[in-house]
Design an enzyme around this catalytic site. Structure first.
Site, PDB file in Angstrom:
ATOM      1  CE  LYS A   1      61.220   8.001  56.104  1.00  0.00           C
ATOM      2  NZ  LYS A   1      60.942   8.616  54.791  1.00  0.00           N
TER       3      LYS A   1
ATOM      4  CG  HIS B   1      56.207   9.789  58.116  1.00  0.00           C
ATOM      5  ND1 HIS B   1      56.265   9.384  56.801  1.00  0.00           N
ATOM      6  CD2 HIS B   1      57.379  10.409  58.371  1.00  0.00           C
ATOM      7  CE1 HIS B   1      57.424   9.739  56.291  1.00  0.00           C
ATOM      8  NE2 HIS B   1      58.122  10.367  57.222  1.00  0.00           N
TER       9      HIS B   1
ATOM     10  CD  GLU C   1      58.631  14.396  57.726  1.00  0.00           C
ATOM     11  OE1 GLU C   1      59.828  14.096  57.743  1.00  0.00           O
ATOM     12  OE2 GLU C   1      57.720  13.561  57.832  1.00  0.00           O
TER      13      GLU C   1
ATOM     14  CB  SER D   1      65.810  15.620  50.980  1.00  0.00           C
ATOM     15  OG  SER D   1      65.046  14.637  50.293  1.00  0.00           O
TER      16      SER D   1
END
Length: 247
Positions: free
Chosen positions: A13, A94, A164, A210
């Site tokens: 990121k 994303h 995700e 996570s």
């Protein structure tokens, strides 16, 4: 699990400076991926540097790219630039691109189409918001996101799907192995029905949200989880443990 090669991506990121990156390169260089395909995605400005420093066993991805190779698109990254640097991977769709920067299913699908046609391997991200999961709309959302891509793409050999759940990204919350497996299985069945059975069997579907050294082994045991897209933990030495989750 068929013959799908385990895939672990690290999305840095908007993190890292030269000093931090040198430390990450240090522990990655000793990771010995073996039978796992490993790719890291540093910030755009550091792509060339990271690519030059990492061993060839670890790929480097951009975190985003546009749907054209060149033009008047200020601030965008081109697939042609990535290929010129010798890169083979890009992350598209994303949740932060979708929910922070407002990218639509249609734009993401157009970007996936362009990058695949340019020969890049695309890590195509999909996933639902917490409100959508609580409304029992998970499958509706991820199938819609998948359909947008499927309507544009014919070559799935260059696509890795990353599921995700947005509510689990950077929150410390993680889908249980069974929750993740349920969605991955549903996605694989969707591909088999709506694209073709071979694509459904061969496409890698990885999990993000996570992922840590503490939960990766249990997740990796599920038959439809073919790897991970890792955020914060990819900046830490524990990323090596995640790479070796199936050992």
């Amino acid at each position: 699990m068929a013959n799908r090669k385990f895939f672990v991506g690290g999305n840095w990121k908007m993190n890292g400076c030269m000093k931090d990156i040198d430390g990450i390169i240090g522990f990655l260089s000793t990771s010995n991926p073996d039978d796992t395909e490993v790719v890291v995605a540093p910030p755009t400005i550091y792509l060339s540097y990271v690519h030059s420093k990492l061993p060839p066993t670890i790929g480097v991805a951009a975190q985003n790219a546009y749907k054209a190779s060149k033009g008047a698109f200020t601030g965008e990254t081109s697939s042609a630039f990535l290929k010129d640097l010798g890169l083979q991977y890009v992350i598209l769709g994303h949740s932060e691109r979708r929910n922070v920067f407002g990218e639509t299913d249609e734009l993401i699908a157009a970007k996936v189409k362009h990058c695949v046609e340019e020969g890049l391997t695309v890590i195509a991200c999909i996933g639902e918001l917490l409100s959508e999961r609580e409304a029992k709309q998970t499958e509706e959302v991820v199938f819609r996101q998948m359909k947008a891509i499927a309507d544009c793409v014919t070559d799935w050999s260059k696509i890795v799907v990353a599921y995700e759940p947005v509510w689990a990204i950077g929150t410390g919350k993680v889908a249980t192995p069974d929750q993740a497996q349920d969605v991955h299985h549903a996605l694989r069945q969707w591909l088999m029905k709506n694209v073709n059975p071979d694509v459904g069997k061969s496409t890698r579907i990885i999990y993000g949200g996570s992922v840590t050294a503490g939960n990766c082994k249990e997740l990796s045991k599920k038959p439809d989880i073919d790897g991970f897209l890792v955020g914060g933990a990819s900046l830490k030495p524990e990323f090596v443990d995640i790479i070796h989750a199936r050992k």
